[in-house]
Design an enzyme around this catalytic site. Sequence first.
Site, PDB file in Angstrom:
ATOM      1  N   LYS A 147       0.830  -1.211   0.000  1.00 52.24           N
ATOM      2  CA  LYS A 147       0.000   0.000   0.000  1.00 52.24           C
ATOM      3  C   LYS A 147       0.867   1.265   0.000  1.00 52.24           C
ATOM      4  O   LYS A 147       0.626   2.220  -0.749  1.00 52.24           O
ATOM      5  CB  LYS A 147      -0.902  -0.023   1.237  1.00 52.24           C
ATOM      6  CG  LYS A 147      -1.546   1.272   1.575  1.00 52.24           C
ATOM      7  CD  LYS A 147      -2.623   1.620   0.587  1.00 52.24           C
ATOM      8  CE  LYS A 147      -3.082   3.052   0.763  1.00 52.24           C
ATOM      9  NZ  LYS A 147      -4.238   3.355  -0.045  1.00 52.24           N
ATOM     10  N   CYS A 173      -3.754  10.852   1.707  1.00 58.42           N
ATOM     11  CA  CYS A 173      -2.994   9.622   1.455  1.00 58.42           C
ATOM     12  C   CYS A 173      -1.605   9.908   0.908  1.00 58.42           C
ATOM     13  O   CYS A 173      -0.597   9.594   1.541  1.00 58.42           O
ATOM     14  CB  CYS A 173      -3.742   8.753   0.450  1.00 58.42           C
ATOM     15  SG  CYS A 173      -5.405   8.424   0.972  1.00 58.42           S
TER      16      CYS A 173
HETATM   17  N1  SAJ Z   1      -1.787  14.991  -8.776  1.00 57.46           N
HETATM   18  C1  SAJ Z   1      -1.022  15.804  -9.580  1.00 57.46           C
HETATM   19  N2  SAJ Z   1      -0.713  15.368 -10.845  1.00 57.46           N
HETATM   20  C2  SAJ Z   1      -1.163  14.172 -11.312  1.00 57.46           C
HETATM   21  C3  SAJ Z   1      -1.929  13.340 -10.479  1.00 57.46           C
HETATM   22  C4  SAJ Z   1      -2.234  13.779  -9.198  1.00 57.46           C
HETATM   23  O1  SAJ Z   1      -0.611  16.901  -9.209  1.00 57.46           O
HETATM   24  O2  SAJ Z   1      -0.861  13.861 -12.469  1.00 57.46           O
HETATM   25  C5  SAJ Z   1      -2.155  15.451  -7.417  1.00 57.46           C
HETATM   26  C6  SAJ Z   1      -3.652  15.681  -7.254  1.00 57.46           C
HETATM   27  O3  SAJ Z   1      -4.060  16.938  -7.709  1.00 57.46           O
HETATM   28  C7  SAJ Z   1      -3.822  15.498  -5.756  1.00 57.46           C
HETATM   29  C8  SAJ Z   1      -2.777  14.465  -5.392  1.00 57.46           C
HETATM   30  O4  SAJ Z   1      -1.848  14.436  -6.487  1.00 57.46           O
HETATM   31  O5  SAJ Z   1      -3.549  16.695  -5.043  1.00 57.46           O
HETATM   32  C9  SAJ Z   1      -3.306  13.068  -5.151  1.00 57.46           C
HETATM   33  O6  SAJ Z   1      -4.333  12.750  -6.080  1.00 57.46           O
HETATM   34  P1  SAJ Z   1      -4.485  11.316  -6.769  1.00 57.46           P
HETATM   35  O7  SAJ Z   1      -5.666  11.370  -7.665  1.00 57.46           O
HETATM   36  O8  SAJ Z   1      -3.199  10.914  -7.381  1.00 57.46           O
HETATM   37  O9  SAJ Z   1      -4.679  10.300  -5.563  1.00 57.46           O
HETATM   38  P2  SAJ Z   1      -5.675  10.236  -4.297  1.00 57.46           P
HETATM   39  O10 SAJ Z   1      -4.943  10.771  -3.107  1.00 57.46           O
HETATM   40  O11 SAJ Z   1      -7.002  10.799  -4.586  1.00 57.46           O
HETATM   41  O12 SAJ Z   1      -5.822   8.629  -4.131  1.00 57.46           O
HETATM   42  C10 SAJ Z   1      -4.653   7.853  -3.994  1.00 57.46           C
HETATM   43  C11 SAJ Z   1      -4.714   6.692  -4.979  1.00 57.46           C
HETATM   44  N3  SAJ Z   1      -3.419   6.027  -5.068  1.00 57.46           N
HETATM   45  C12 SAJ Z   1      -2.797   5.811  -6.248  1.00 57.46           C
HETATM   46  O13 SAJ Z   1      -3.257   6.175  -7.297  1.00 57.46           O
HETATM   47  C13 SAJ Z   1      -1.520   5.050  -6.186  1.00 57.46           C
HETATM   48  C14 SAJ Z   1      -5.787   5.701  -4.542  1.00 57.46           C
HETATM   49  O14 SAJ Z   1      -5.792   4.549  -5.366  1.00 57.46           O
HETATM   50  C15 SAJ Z   1      -5.547   5.302  -3.086  1.00 57.46           C
HETATM   51  O15 SAJ Z   1      -6.524   4.375  -2.622  1.00 57.46           O
HETATM   52  C16 SAJ Z   1      -5.646   6.549  -2.242  1.00 57.46           C
HETATM   53  O16 SAJ Z   1      -4.570   7.420  -2.643  1.00 57.46           O
HETATM   54  C17 SAJ Z   1      -5.532   6.168  -0.773  1.00 57.46           C
HETATM   55  O17 SAJ Z   1      -6.583   6.140  -0.113  1.00 57.46           O
HETATM   56  O18 SAJ Z   1      -4.444   5.806  -0.330  1.00 57.46           O
END
Ligand code: SAJ
Length: 412
Positions: free
Chosen positions: A201, A255
Amino acid sequence: MKVCVVGLGYIGLPTASVLANSGHQVIGVDVSRRIVDLINKGQIHIEEKGLKTLFGAAVNSGNLTAQLKPTKADAFILAVPTPERDHRSDLEFLRAAAASITPYLQKGNLVIVESTIPPGATENVVLPALAAAKLTPGEDYFVAHCPERVLPGSILKELIENDRIIGGLTPACAARAETLYRTFVQGRIELCDLRTAEMVKLVENSYRDVNVAFANTVSNVAVHLGVSSARVIELANMHPRVNILRSGPGVGGHCIPIDPWFLIETAGGKAELLRAARKVNDERPKVMAATLRKMIGRVKRPKVAVLGVSYKGDVDDTRLAPALPVIERLEKHGVRVAVYDPHVKLFGKDLVNLEEALRDADAAAILAGHSDFKYLHPERVGGLMRARRLLDPFGIVERAAWEAAGFTVETL
Ligand code: SAJ
Protein backbone atom coordinates in the site's frame (compact mmCIF):
# COMPACT_ATOMS: atom_id res chain seq x y z
CA MET A 1 -21.79 -12.39 8.08
CA LYS A 2 -22.37 -9.89 10.82
CA VAL A 3 -19.68 -7.25 10.19
CA CYS A 4 -18.70 -4.40 12.49
CA VAL A 5 -17.01 -1.56 10.56
CA VAL A 6 -15.13 0.76 12.92
CA GLY A 7 -14.65 4.24 11.44
CA LEU A 8 -17.28 5.66 9.07
CA GLY A 9 -15.20 8.03 6.97
CA TYR A 10 -14.29 8.09 3.29
CA ILE A 11 -13.38 4.37 3.34
CA GLY A 12 -15.44 2.91 6.20
CA LEU A 13 -18.80 4.29 5.07
CA PRO A 14 -18.56 3.15 1.42
CA THR A 15 -17.22 -0.25 2.56
CA ALA A 16 -20.07 -0.64 5.07
CA SER A 17 -22.59 0.32 2.37
CA VAL A 18 -21.18 -2.14 -0.16
CA LEU A 19 -21.10 -4.95 2.44
CA ALA A 20 -24.69 -4.23 3.49
CA ASN A 21 -25.84 -4.30 -0.12
CA SER A 22 -24.04 -7.64 -0.56
CA GLY A 23 -26.31 -9.15 2.11
CA HIS A 24 -24.18 -8.80 5.22
CA GLN A 25 -25.57 -7.40 8.43
CA VAL A 26 -23.39 -4.34 9.02
CA ILE A 27 -22.99 -2.31 12.18
CA GLY A 28 -21.09 0.89 11.50
CA VAL A 29 -19.26 2.35 14.47
CA ASP A 30 -18.00 5.89 14.86
CA VAL A 31 -16.89 7.98 17.82
CA SER A 32 -18.77 10.99 16.40
CA ARG A 33 -22.37 11.15 17.62
CA ARG A 34 -23.15 13.56 14.77
CA ILE A 35 -22.08 11.01 12.16
CA VAL A 36 -23.91 8.12 13.90
CA ASP A 37 -27.12 10.17 14.18
CA LEU A 38 -26.91 11.32 10.57
CA ILE A 39 -26.45 7.77 9.31
CA ASN A 40 -29.35 6.43 11.34
CA LYS A 41 -31.47 9.22 9.84
CA GLY A 42 -30.48 7.99 6.39
CA GLN A 43 -28.10 10.88 5.67
CA ILE A 44 -24.38 11.00 4.93
CA HIS A 45 -21.63 13.45 5.78
CA ILE A 46 -19.38 12.99 2.73
CA GLU A 47 -19.73 13.58 -0.99
CA GLU A 48 -18.76 10.65 -3.21
CA LYS A 49 -20.13 9.69 -6.60
CA GLY A 50 -23.00 7.17 -6.21
CA LEU A 51 -22.64 6.88 -2.43
CA LYS A 52 -25.97 8.52 -1.58
CA THR A 53 -27.88 5.95 -3.62
CA LEU A 54 -25.88 2.94 -2.45
CA PHE A 55 -25.99 4.08 1.18
CA GLY A 56 -29.76 4.73 0.90
CA ALA A 57 -30.32 1.20 -0.38
CA ALA A 58 -28.16 -0.23 2.44
CA VAL A 59 -30.08 1.64 5.14
CA ASN A 60 -33.48 0.85 3.58
CA SER A 61 -32.62 -2.87 3.43
CA GLY A 62 -32.19 -2.78 7.21
CA ASN A 63 -28.68 -4.21 6.81
CA LEU A 64 -26.81 -1.05 7.84
CA THR A 65 -27.12 0.72 11.17
CA ALA A 66 -24.68 2.89 13.09
CA GLN A 67 -23.76 3.15 16.75
CA LEU A 68 -21.11 4.67 18.98
CA LYS A 69 -19.74 1.38 20.37
CA PRO A 70 -18.84 -1.92 18.68
CA THR A 71 -20.85 -5.05 19.25
CA LYS A 72 -20.36 -8.82 18.89
CA ALA A 73 -19.86 -9.76 15.25
CA ASP A 74 -18.26 -12.34 12.95
CA ALA A 75 -15.84 -9.84 11.47
CA PHE A 76 -14.43 -6.46 12.48
CA ILE A 77 -13.02 -4.03 9.92
CA LEU A 78 -10.88 -1.20 11.28
CA ALA A 79 -11.00 1.78 8.92
CA VAL A 80 -9.92 4.70 11.09
CA PRO A 81 -7.54 7.51 10.13
CA THR A 82 -3.79 7.08 10.66
CA PRO A 83 -2.47 10.63 10.45
CA GLU A 84 1.13 11.78 10.21
CA ARG A 85 2.71 14.00 12.84
CA ASP A 86 6.22 15.39 12.37
CA HIS A 87 6.70 12.92 9.52
CA ARG A 88 5.89 9.89 11.67
CA SER A 89 2.73 7.81 11.84
CA ASP A 90 0.30 8.52 14.65
CA LEU A 91 -1.49 5.22 15.28
CA GLU A 92 -3.52 6.32 18.32
CA PHE A 93 -6.90 6.11 16.53
CA LEU A 94 -6.04 2.63 15.32
CA ARG A 95 -4.88 1.50 18.75
CA ALA A 96 -8.10 2.89 20.28
CA ALA A 97 -10.27 1.26 17.60
CA ALA A 98 -8.60 -2.12 18.21
CA ALA A 99 -8.97 -1.72 21.99
CA SER A 100 -12.65 -0.83 21.54
CA ILE A 101 -13.46 -4.22 19.96
CA THR A 102 -11.70 -6.40 22.58
CA PRO A 103 -14.76 -6.75 24.88
CA TYR A 104 -16.66 -8.18 21.91
CA LEU A 105 -13.96 -10.36 20.34
CA GLN A 106 -14.78 -14.08 20.29
CA LYS A 107 -13.22 -17.31 19.07
CA GLY A 108 -13.51 -17.70 15.30
CA ASN A 109 -13.78 -13.93 14.64
CA LEU A 110 -11.96 -12.13 11.86
CA VAL A 111 -10.18 -8.80 12.47
CA ILE A 112 -9.20 -6.81 9.38
CA VAL A 113 -7.12 -3.64 9.34
CA GLU A 114 -7.93 -1.47 6.31
CA SER A 115 -6.25 1.69 7.63
CA THR A 116 -2.91 2.56 6.04
CA ILE A 117 -0.06 1.72 8.42
CA PRO A 118 3.73 1.39 8.51
CA PRO A 119 5.07 -2.14 7.94
CA GLY A 120 4.91 -4.10 11.18
CA ALA A 121 2.05 -2.08 12.73
CA THR A 122 -0.58 -4.84 12.64
CA GLU A 123 1.69 -6.99 14.81
CA ASN A 124 3.25 -4.20 16.88
CA VAL A 125 0.21 -1.99 17.50
CA VAL A 126 -3.04 -3.81 16.69
CA LEU A 127 -2.26 -7.21 18.24
CA PRO A 128 -1.08 -5.74 21.58
CA ALA A 129 -4.27 -3.63 21.70
CA LEU A 130 -6.32 -6.81 21.20
CA ALA A 131 -4.44 -8.76 23.90
CA ALA A 132 -7.01 -7.86 26.57
CA ALA A 133 -9.41 -10.25 24.83
CA LYS A 134 -7.23 -13.10 26.14
CA LEU A 135 -7.40 -14.96 22.84
CA THR A 136 -4.50 -16.13 20.68
CA PRO A 137 -4.30 -14.32 17.31
CA GLY A 138 -3.91 -16.68 14.39
CA GLU A 139 -5.31 -19.55 16.47
CA ASP A 140 -8.43 -18.36 18.27
CA TYR A 141 -9.22 -15.57 15.83
CA PHE A 142 -8.06 -14.48 12.39
CA VAL A 143 -6.07 -11.30 11.65
CA ALA A 144 -5.47 -9.71 8.25
CA HIS A 145 -4.42 -6.42 6.68
CA CYS A 146 -6.38 -5.53 3.59
CA PRO A 147 -5.30 -2.03 2.55
CA GLU A 148 -7.88 0.08 0.79
CA ARG A 149 -6.73 1.22 -2.67
CA VAL A 150 -9.74 3.13 -3.94
CA LEU A 151 -9.51 6.47 -5.69
CA PRO A 152 -11.63 9.25 -4.17
CA GLY A 153 -14.14 10.21 -6.86
CA SER A 154 -14.40 6.56 -8.02
CA ILE A 155 -14.58 4.83 -4.63
CA LEU A 156 -17.64 2.67 -5.25
CA LYS A 157 -16.51 1.48 -8.67
CA GLU A 158 -12.98 0.74 -7.42
CA LEU A 159 -14.16 -0.97 -4.20
CA ILE A 160 -15.81 -3.57 -6.36
CA GLU A 161 -13.60 -3.69 -9.45
CA ASN A 162 -10.06 -3.23 -8.06
CA ASP A 163 -7.79 -6.15 -7.29
CA ARG A 164 -7.23 -6.58 -3.54
CA ILE A 165 -4.16 -7.53 -1.55
CA ILE A 166 -4.78 -9.44 1.65
CA GLY A 167 -1.94 -10.03 4.09
CA GLY A 168 -2.61 -12.60 6.79
CA LEU A 169 -0.97 -13.21 10.14
CA THR A 170 -1.09 -16.83 8.92
CA PRO A 171 -2.16 -18.21 5.51
CA ALA A 172 -5.43 -19.34 7.15
CA CYS A 173 -6.06 -15.74 8.29
CA ALA A 174 -5.60 -14.42 4.74
CA ALA A 175 -7.86 -17.16 3.34
CA ARG A 176 -10.54 -16.33 5.90
CA ALA A 177 -10.47 -12.63 4.99
CA GLU A 178 -10.68 -13.60 1.32
CA THR A 179 -14.05 -15.28 1.89
CA LEU A 180 -15.48 -11.96 3.11
CA TYR A 181 -14.00 -9.80 0.30
CA ARG A 182 -15.06 -12.37 -2.32
CA THR A 183 -18.68 -11.51 -1.55
CA PHE A 184 -18.28 -8.08 -3.20
CA VAL A 185 -14.88 -7.83 -4.96
CA GLN A 186 -14.94 -8.56 -8.69
CA GLY A 187 -11.19 -8.03 -9.17
CA ARG A 188 -8.44 -10.49 -8.32
CA ILE A 189 -7.60 -11.17 -4.69
CA GLU A 190 -3.95 -11.86 -3.93
CA LEU A 191 -2.90 -13.33 -0.61
CA CYS A 192 0.42 -12.63 1.15
CA ASP A 193 1.85 -12.03 4.61
CA LEU A 194 1.03 -8.99 6.77
CA ARG A 195 4.24 -7.06 6.20
CA THR A 196 4.09 -7.45 2.42
CA ALA A 197 0.51 -6.13 2.33
CA GLU A 198 1.44 -3.22 4.60
CA MET A 199 4.37 -2.31 2.36
CA VAL A 200 2.47 -2.71 -0.93
CA LYS A 201 0.00 0.00 0.00
CA LEU A 202 2.76 2.46 0.92
CA VAL A 203 4.73 1.63 -2.20
CA GLU A 204 1.72 2.39 -4.41
CA ASN A 205 1.18 5.85 -2.99
CA SER A 206 4.91 6.60 -2.83
CA TYR A 207 5.16 5.64 -6.51
CA ARG A 208 2.47 8.21 -7.32
CA ASP A 209 4.12 10.86 -5.15
CA VAL A 210 7.50 10.36 -6.83
CA ASN A 211 5.89 10.48 -10.27
CA VAL A 212 3.99 13.69 -9.53
CA ALA A 213 7.24 15.10 -8.09
CA PHE A 214 8.94 14.25 -11.37
CA ALA A 215 6.27 16.16 -13.33
CA ASN A 216 6.57 19.07 -10.90
CA THR A 217 10.37 19.02 -11.33
CA VAL A 218 9.94 19.18 -15.10
CA SER A 219 7.66 22.18 -14.56
CA ASN A 220 10.15 23.91 -12.22
CA VAL A 221 12.97 23.44 -14.75
CA ALA A 222 10.79 24.49 -17.71
CA VAL A 223 9.86 27.73 -15.94
CA HIS A 224 13.55 28.35 -15.23
CA LEU A 225 14.36 27.80 -18.91
CA GLY A 226 11.38 29.77 -20.18
CA VAL A 227 9.60 26.93 -22.00
CA SER A 228 6.13 25.44 -21.52
CA SER A 229 6.24 22.41 -19.22
CA ALA A 230 2.87 21.17 -20.50
CA ARG A 231 4.31 21.11 -24.03
CA VAL A 232 7.55 19.45 -22.86
CA ILE A 233 5.56 16.75 -21.04
CA GLU A 234 3.19 16.29 -23.97
CA LEU A 235 6.07 15.82 -26.40
CA ALA A 236 8.12 13.59 -24.07
CA ASN A 237 5.05 11.40 -23.56
CA MET A 238 5.02 10.64 -27.30
CA HIS A 239 7.97 8.34 -26.58
CA PRO A 240 6.62 4.79 -26.26
CA ARG A 241 8.12 4.22 -22.81
CA VAL A 242 7.60 7.64 -21.24
CA ASN A 243 4.43 8.53 -19.36
CA ILE A 244 4.89 11.66 -17.24
CA LEU A 245 2.01 12.73 -15.00
CA ARG A 246 0.60 16.26 -14.78
CA SER A 247 2.42 18.95 -12.90
CA GLY A 248 0.12 20.89 -10.59
CA PRO A 249 -0.17 23.11 -7.53
CA GLY A 250 1.11 20.38 -5.21
CA VAL A 251 0.03 17.03 -3.81
CA GLY A 252 -2.85 16.99 -1.35
CA GLY A 253 -5.31 14.58 0.19
CA HIS A 254 -5.13 12.28 3.16
CA CYS A 255 -2.99 9.62 1.46
CA ILE A 256 -0.26 10.57 -0.97
CA PRO A 257 1.36 13.37 1.06
CA ILE A 258 1.36 11.10 4.15
CA ASP A 259 2.01 7.49 3.16
CA PRO A 260 5.59 7.98 1.88
CA TRP A 261 6.53 9.14 5.40
CA PHE A 262 5.33 5.80 6.82
CA LEU A 263 7.71 4.04 4.46
CA ILE A 264 10.56 6.48 5.18
CA GLU A 265 9.91 5.94 8.93
CA THR A 266 10.56 2.21 8.62
CA ALA A 267 13.09 2.21 5.75
CA GLY A 268 16.26 2.62 7.80
CA GLY A 269 17.51 5.49 5.64
CA LYS A 270 16.98 3.58 2.39
CA ALA A 271 14.18 5.75 0.99
CA GLU A 272 15.86 9.11 0.37
CA LEU A 273 14.24 9.44 -3.06
CA LEU A 274 10.85 9.52 -1.33
CA ARG A 275 12.02 12.30 0.99
CA ALA A 276 13.20 14.36 -2.00
CA ALA A 277 9.86 13.84 -3.79
CA ARG A 278 7.96 15.00 -0.70
CA LYS A 279 10.06 18.17 -0.63
CA VAL A 280 9.44 18.95 -4.32
CA ASN A 281 5.67 18.47 -3.96
CA ASP A 282 5.43 20.37 -0.69
CA GLU A 283 7.19 23.36 -2.27
CA ARG A 284 4.75 23.68 -5.16
CA PRO A 285 2.23 25.91 -3.31
CA LYS A 286 5.10 28.35 -2.73
CA VAL A 287 5.72 28.37 -6.51
CA MET A 288 1.99 29.06 -7.12
CA ALA A 289 1.88 31.98 -4.67
CA ALA A 290 5.10 33.50 -6.06
CA THR A 291 3.81 33.16 -9.63
CA LEU A 292 0.53 34.87 -8.75
CA ARG A 293 2.32 37.75 -7.03
CA LYS A 294 4.58 38.15 -10.04
CA MET A 295 1.60 38.08 -12.41
CA ILE A 296 -0.20 40.80 -10.44
CA GLY A 297 2.85 43.05 -10.13
CA ARG A 298 2.55 46.27 -8.13
CA VAL A 299 -1.10 46.90 -7.42
CA LYS A 300 -2.64 48.53 -4.37
CA ARG A 301 -4.71 46.07 -2.23
CA PRO A 302 -4.53 43.28 -4.83
CA LYS A 303 -7.22 40.62 -4.94
CA VAL A 304 -6.95 37.00 -6.14
CA ALA A 305 -9.95 34.81 -6.90
CA VAL A 306 -9.12 31.22 -5.93
CA LEU A 307 -11.27 28.80 -7.87
CA GLY A 308 -11.25 25.35 -6.26
CA VAL A 309 -9.88 24.51 -2.83
CA SER A 310 -10.38 20.73 -2.58
CA TYR A 311 -7.26 18.59 -2.75
CA LYS A 312 -8.08 17.54 -6.32
CA GLY A 313 -10.75 17.95 -8.97
CA ASP A 314 -14.39 16.91 -8.53
CA VAL A 315 -14.19 15.99 -4.84
CA ASP A 316 -15.29 17.93 -1.74
CA ASP A 317 -12.33 16.90 0.43
CA THR A 318 -9.99 19.75 1.45
CA ARG A 319 -7.58 17.74 3.59
CA LEU A 320 -4.00 18.93 2.93
CA ALA A 321 -5.24 20.67 -0.20
CA PRO A 322 -2.41 22.67 -1.87
CA ALA A 323 -4.82 25.63 -2.17
CA LEU A 324 -4.58 26.20 1.59
CA PRO A 325 -0.86 27.07 1.78
CA VAL A 326 -1.18 29.11 -1.43
CA ILE A 327 -3.92 31.23 0.19
CA GLU A 328 -1.95 31.57 3.44
CA ARG A 329 1.13 32.82 1.55
CA LEU A 330 -0.87 35.30 -0.50
CA GLU A 331 -2.62 36.69 2.57
CA LYS A 332 0.69 36.97 4.40
CA HIS A 333 1.82 39.28 1.60
CA GLY A 334 -1.27 41.46 1.87
CA VAL A 335 -3.21 39.93 -1.02
CA ARG A 336 -6.98 39.71 -0.52
CA VAL A 337 -8.24 36.25 -1.41
CA ALA A 338 -11.81 35.29 -2.29
CA VAL A 339 -12.60 31.59 -2.54
CA TYR A 340 -15.12 29.83 -4.74
CA ASP A 341 -15.59 26.06 -4.90
CA PRO A 342 -18.64 24.32 -6.40
CA HIS A 343 -18.05 21.13 -4.37
CA VAL A 344 -16.73 22.23 -1.00
CA LYS A 345 -19.26 23.11 1.69
CA LEU A 346 -16.95 23.54 4.68
CA PHE A 347 -13.66 25.35 4.62
CA GLY A 348 -11.61 27.35 7.14
CA LYS A 349 -12.43 30.55 5.22
CA ASP A 350 -15.66 31.97 3.91
CA LEU A 351 -16.72 30.64 0.55
CA VAL A 352 -18.39 33.01 -1.87
CA ASN A 353 -20.17 32.54 -5.20
CA LEU A 354 -18.27 32.70 -8.48
CA GLU A 355 -19.26 36.27 -9.35
CA GLU A 356 -18.29 37.57 -5.93
CA ALA A 357 -14.95 35.76 -6.05
CA LEU A 358 -14.09 37.22 -9.45
CA ARG A 359 -15.41 40.74 -8.91
CA ASP A 360 -12.51 43.24 -9.21
CA ALA A 361 -9.90 40.46 -8.92
CA ASP A 362 -6.42 41.13 -10.27
CA ALA A 363 -5.92 37.45 -11.02
CA ALA A 364 -7.83 34.18 -10.87
CA ALA A 365 -6.19 30.90 -9.93
CA ILE A 366 -7.64 27.44 -10.58
CA LEU A 367 -6.23 25.46 -7.66
CA ALA A 368 -8.46 22.37 -7.87
CA GLY A 369 -9.06 20.75 -11.25
CA HIS A 370 -12.87 20.62 -11.13
CA SER A 371 -14.28 19.72 -14.54
CA ASP A 372 -16.90 22.50 -14.21
CA PHE A 373 -14.10 25.02 -14.71
CA LYS A 374 -13.73 23.88 -18.35
CA TYR A 375 -16.98 25.73 -18.99
CA LEU A 376 -15.92 29.06 -17.53
CA HIS A 377 -16.51 31.74 -20.15
CA PRO A 378 -13.47 34.02 -20.61
CA GLU A 379 -15.55 37.09 -21.55
CA ARG A 380 -17.89 36.68 -18.60
CA VAL A 381 -14.99 36.03 -16.21
CA GLY A 382 -12.91 38.89 -17.63
CA GLY A 383 -15.88 41.24 -17.45
CA LEU A 384 -15.99 40.83 -13.68
CA MET A 385 -12.26 41.12 -13.02
CA ARG A 386 -10.10 44.20 -12.62
CA ALA A 387 -7.39 42.62 -14.79
CA ARG A 388 -7.49 39.57 -17.06
CA ARG A 389 -4.94 37.18 -15.59
CA LEU A 390 -5.40 33.45 -15.04
CA LEU A 391 -3.19 30.87 -13.34
CA ASP A 392 -4.24 27.45 -14.61
CA PRO A 393 -1.68 24.86 -13.42
CA PHE A 394 -3.86 21.96 -14.61
CA GLY A 395 -4.32 23.38 -18.11
CA ILE A 396 -8.10 23.13 -17.68
CA VAL A 397 -9.23 26.02 -19.86
CA GLU A 398 -8.74 26.36 -23.58
CA ARG A 399 -5.75 28.66 -23.49
CA ALA A 400 -6.11 30.12 -27.01
CA ALA A 401 -9.71 31.23 -26.38
CA TRP A 402 -8.74 32.92 -23.11
CA GLU A 403 -5.75 34.64 -24.68
CA ALA A 404 -7.99 35.81 -27.52
CA ALA A 405 -10.21 37.36 -24.83
CA GLY A 406 -7.23 39.37 -23.58
CA PHE A 407 -6.16 37.08 -20.71
CA THR A 408 -2.60 36.45 -19.68
CA VAL A 409 -2.68 32.71 -18.98
CA GLU A 410 0.06 31.10 -16.89
CA THR A 411 0.09 27.29 -16.72
CA LEU A 412 3.60 26.73 -15.30
N1 SAJ B 1 -1.79 14.99 -8.78
C1 SAJ B 1 -1.02 15.80 -9.58
N2 SAJ B 1 -0.71 15.37 -10.84
C2 SAJ B 1 -1.16 14.17 -11.31
C3 SAJ B 1 -1.93 13.34 -10.48
C4 SAJ B 1 -2.23 13.78 -9.20
O1 SAJ B 1 -0.61 16.90 -9.21
O2 SAJ B 1 -0.86 13.86 -12.47
C5 SAJ B 1 -2.15 15.45 -7.42
C6 SAJ B 1 -3.65 15.68 -7.25
O3 SAJ B 1 -4.06 16.94 -7.71
C7 SAJ B 1 -3.82 15.50 -5.76
C8 SAJ B 1 -2.78 14.47 -5.39
O4 SAJ B 1 -1.85 14.44 -6.49
O5 SAJ B 1 -3.55 16.69 -5.04
C9 SAJ B 1 -3.31 13.07 -5.15
O6 SAJ B 1 -4.33 12.75 -6.08
P1 SAJ B 1 -4.49 11.32 -6.77
O7 SAJ B 1 -5.67 11.37 -7.67
O8 SAJ B 1 -3.20 10.91 -7.38
O9 SAJ B 1 -4.68 10.30 -5.56
P2 SAJ B 1 -5.67 10.24 -4.30
O10 SAJ B 1 -4.94 10.77 -3.11
O11 SAJ B 1 -7.00 10.80 -4.59
O12 SAJ B 1 -5.82 8.63 -4.13
C10 SAJ B 1 -4.65 7.85 -3.99
C11 SAJ B 1 -4.71 6.69 -4.98
N3 SAJ B 1 -3.42 6.03 -5.07
C12 SAJ B 1 -2.80 5.81 -6.25
O13 SAJ B 1 -3.26 6.17 -7.30
C13 SAJ B 1 -1.52 5.05 -6.19
C14 SAJ B 1 -5.79 5.70 -4.54
O14 SAJ B 1 -5.79 4.55 -5.37
C15 SAJ B 1 -5.55 5.30 -3.09
O15 SAJ B 1 -6.52 4.38 -2.62
C16 SAJ B 1 -5.65 6.55 -2.24
O16 SAJ B 1 -4.57 7.42 -2.64
C17 SAJ B 1 -5.53 6.17 -0.77
O17 SAJ B 1 -6.58 6.14 -0.11
O18 SAJ B 1 -4.44 5.81 -0.33
